[in-house]
Design an enzyme around this catalytic site. Structure first.
Site, PDB file in Angstrom:
ATOM      1  N   GLY A 141       0.982  -1.521  -0.129  1.00 10.11           N
ATOM      2  CA  GLY A 141      -0.208  -0.082   0.251  1.00 10.11           C
ATOM      3  C   GLY A 141       0.853   1.298   0.049  1.00 10.11           C
ATOM      4  O   GLY A 141       0.412   2.209  -0.531  1.00 10.11           O
ATOM      5  N   ILE A 142       1.987   1.281   1.099  1.00 10.03           N
ATOM      6  CA  ILE A 142       2.419   2.865   0.844  1.00 10.03           C
ATOM      7  C   ILE A 142       3.177   2.801  -0.674  1.00 10.03           C
ATOM      8  O   ILE A 142       3.786   3.713  -0.939  1.00 10.03           O
ATOM      9  CB  ILE A 142       3.745   2.481   2.311  1.00 10.03           C
ATOM     10  CG1 ILE A 142       3.085   2.483   3.171  1.00 10.03           C
ATOM     11  CG2 ILE A 142       4.449   3.911   2.340  1.00 10.03           C
ATOM     12  CD1 ILE A 142       3.584   2.252   4.794  1.00 10.03           C
ATOM     13  N   THR A 202      11.321   4.842   4.776  1.00  5.34           N
ATOM     14  CA  THR A 202      10.074   4.879   5.545  1.00  5.34           C
ATOM     15  C   THR A 202       9.961   4.060   5.751  1.00  5.34           C
ATOM     16  O   THR A 202       8.759   3.579   6.579  1.00  5.34           O
ATOM     17  CB  THR A 202       8.987   5.652   4.954  1.00  5.34           C
ATOM     18  OG1 THR A 202       8.892   4.411   3.992  1.00  5.34           O
ATOM     19  CG2 THR A 202       9.674   7.216   4.708  1.00  5.34           C
ATOM     20  N   ARG A 228      11.458   0.350   7.872  1.00  5.87           N
ATOM     21  CA  ARG A 228      12.288  -0.096   9.382  1.00  5.87           C
ATOM     22  C   ARG A 228      13.890   0.173   8.731  1.00  5.87           C
ATOM     23  O   ARG A 228      14.535  -0.116   7.874  1.00  5.87           O
ATOM     24  CB  ARG A 228      12.308  -1.188   9.817  1.00  5.87           C
ATOM     25  CG  ARG A 228      10.345  -1.538  10.033  1.00  5.87           C
ATOM     26  CD  ARG A 228      10.628  -1.505  11.655  1.00  5.87           C
ATOM     27  NE  ARG A 228       8.787  -1.251  11.589  1.00  5.87           N
ATOM     28  CZ  ARG A 228       7.546   0.016  11.553  1.00  5.87           C
ATOM     29  NH1 ARG A 228       7.999   1.047  10.919  1.00  5.87           N
ATOM     30  NH2 ARG A 228       6.721  -0.956  12.567  1.00  5.87           N
ATOM     31  N   GLU A 271      16.204   2.666  17.343  1.00  4.46           N
ATOM     32  CA  GLU A 271      15.683   3.904  17.473  1.00  4.46           C
ATOM     33  C   GLU A 271      15.957   3.045  18.936  1.00  4.46           C
ATOM     34  O   GLU A 271      15.190   2.356  19.126  1.00  4.46           O
ATOM     35  CB  GLU A 271      14.411   4.075  16.851  1.00  4.46           C
ATOM     36  CG  GLU A 271      14.357   3.683  15.122  1.00  4.46           C
ATOM     37  CD  GLU A 271      12.879   3.521  14.615  1.00  4.46           C
ATOM     38  OE1 GLU A 271      11.968   3.826  15.618  1.00  4.46           O
ATOM     39  OE2 GLU A 271      13.124   4.073  13.163  1.00  4.46           O
ATOM     40  N   HIS A 306      11.455   9.146  12.502  1.00  6.99           N
ATOM     41  CA  HIS A 306      10.593   7.916  12.860  1.00  6.99           C
ATOM     42  C   HIS A 306       8.810   8.802  12.483  1.00  6.99           C
ATOM     43  O   HIS A 306       8.058   9.115  13.668  1.00  6.99           O
ATOM     44  CB  HIS A 306      10.568   7.385  13.895  1.00  6.99           C
ATOM     45  CG  HIS A 306       9.250   6.087  13.491  1.00  6.99           C
ATOM     46  ND1 HIS A 306       9.493   4.388  13.551  1.00  6.99           N
ATOM     47  CD2 HIS A 306       8.579   5.417  12.702  1.00  6.99           C
ATOM     48  CE1 HIS A 306       9.351   3.771  12.949  1.00  6.99           C
ATOM     49  NE2 HIS A 306       7.715   4.583  11.922  1.00  6.99           N
TER      50      HIS A 306
END
Ligand SMILES: O=C(O)C(=O)CO
Length: 314
Positions: A146-147, A226, A228, A257, A275
């Site tokens: 989807g992204i 964008t 991971r 992170e 993030h």
């Protein structure tokens, strides 16, 4: 509402050891559904076999608020009969918007100018190098969910040529709509001017971009991530930046992170965002509604609206 359909328990622990103790003490006994946030990772760590074994056997559903669910060990959940859901599609626009922001910012060396302006030096003693226009450049999209598809549409409006690599090829009609050409992974690496990472992190994608892959890329490539941090080898990226193979980078995500590799922090050709891909009122609302509707469906019918693909047969 969920509040009238069930009793709500809120864990009080602030670290993994106390969460394990709280769970083992029976504090959550009888609980059937867990609503989980991305941020809870900093308290409990990964939802793995150890954590699951402290949770009560009544637990049947984990509804994760987020698209990426790499913080949840799905095979360990499956082994205990626990169903897991995520929030696909809710994040697509905001994450792809962030991807375009990073893509444009990296191509234009914006981080250099923005940082020197803030220190009172306008464009700086050594002005940033001239940037590049997206028009006519090849955007390689690795991971066409989807992204990726959303970003393809947006990049198309900026005049980019879209190529993609994915486990499965899109339907011809979808390919046509977003004018995306399907290529193999090697071709994607060799021919992209910009490479955008849009694939989930799992054992088969961990560090899918490392030294060998950077070596196979076009000199001067721009990288955008964008997805991971773990899908890319950060140390290898720092190397590829210093060799000049990679000319600029836009990152929203990092391997560990909230830690960021010092070689990225000190390099002005890297545009860094902490993030914030889905960090908007509208998208957080969509994600919460999606997660709550999974919770409600689990309570009402013992099923999930968006079970993770690994459990689609469950
Ligand atoms: O939805 C996700 O996977 C994110 O990273 C943002 O919360």
């Amino acid at each position: 509402s969920v509040a009238s359909a069930a009793d709500i328990l809120t864990p009080t622990s602030m670290d993994r050891a106390s969460f394990l103790a709280e769970a083992s003490s029976g504090a959550f006994d009888g609980c059937t559904v867990a609503y989980r946030t991305f941020e809870s990772f900093s308290v409990t760590g990964k939802v793995d076999a150890e954590l699951l074994s402290a949770l009560p056997p009544s637990l049947r559903f984990i509804c994760h608020n987020g698209a990426g669910y790499d913080q949840v060990d799905v095979p360990a959940c499956t082994a205990r009969g626990i169903h897991v859901s995520n929030t696909p599609s809710a994040v697509d626009d905001a994450t792809a918007d962030m991807g375009m922001f990073l893509l444009l910012g990296a191509l234009r060396n914006l981080a250099v100018g923005m940082a020197s302006l803030r220190t009172g030096h306008w464009r700086g003693a050594t002005p940033p190098a001239l940037g590049h226009d997206p028009q006519g450049k090849v955007l390689g999209i690795l991971g066409m969910g989807g992204i990726g598809r959303n970003m393809a549409k947006k990049a198309l409006a900026f005049g980019m040529k879209i190529r993609y690599s994915n486990r499965t090829r899109l339907e011809p009609a979808v390919e046509k709509e977003i004018e995306a050409e399907y290529v193999d992974f090697k071709t994607l690496l060799a021919e992209s001017d910009v490479l955008s990472l849009n694939l989930p992190l799992n054992p088969s994608t961990r560090r899918i971009i490392s030294s060998d892959e950077f070596a196979a890329m076009k000199k001067g490539i721009t990288i955008v991530n964008t997805a991971r941090g773990g899908v890319m080898d950060e140390a290898a990226l720092v190397e590829a930046l210093s060799s000049g193979k990679v000319s600029s980078v836009g990152l929203d995500v990092y391997e560990e992170e909230p830690k960021v590799h010092p070689g990225l922090l000190e390099n002005p050709r890297v545009m860094l965002v902490p993030h914030m891909g889905t960090y908007t009122v509208e998208t957080h609302q969509k994600m919460e509604e999606w997660t709550i509707s999974n919770v409600a469906m689990a309570l009402e019918s013992g099923r999930l609206q968006s079970i993770v693909p690994e459990q689609s047969e469950m």
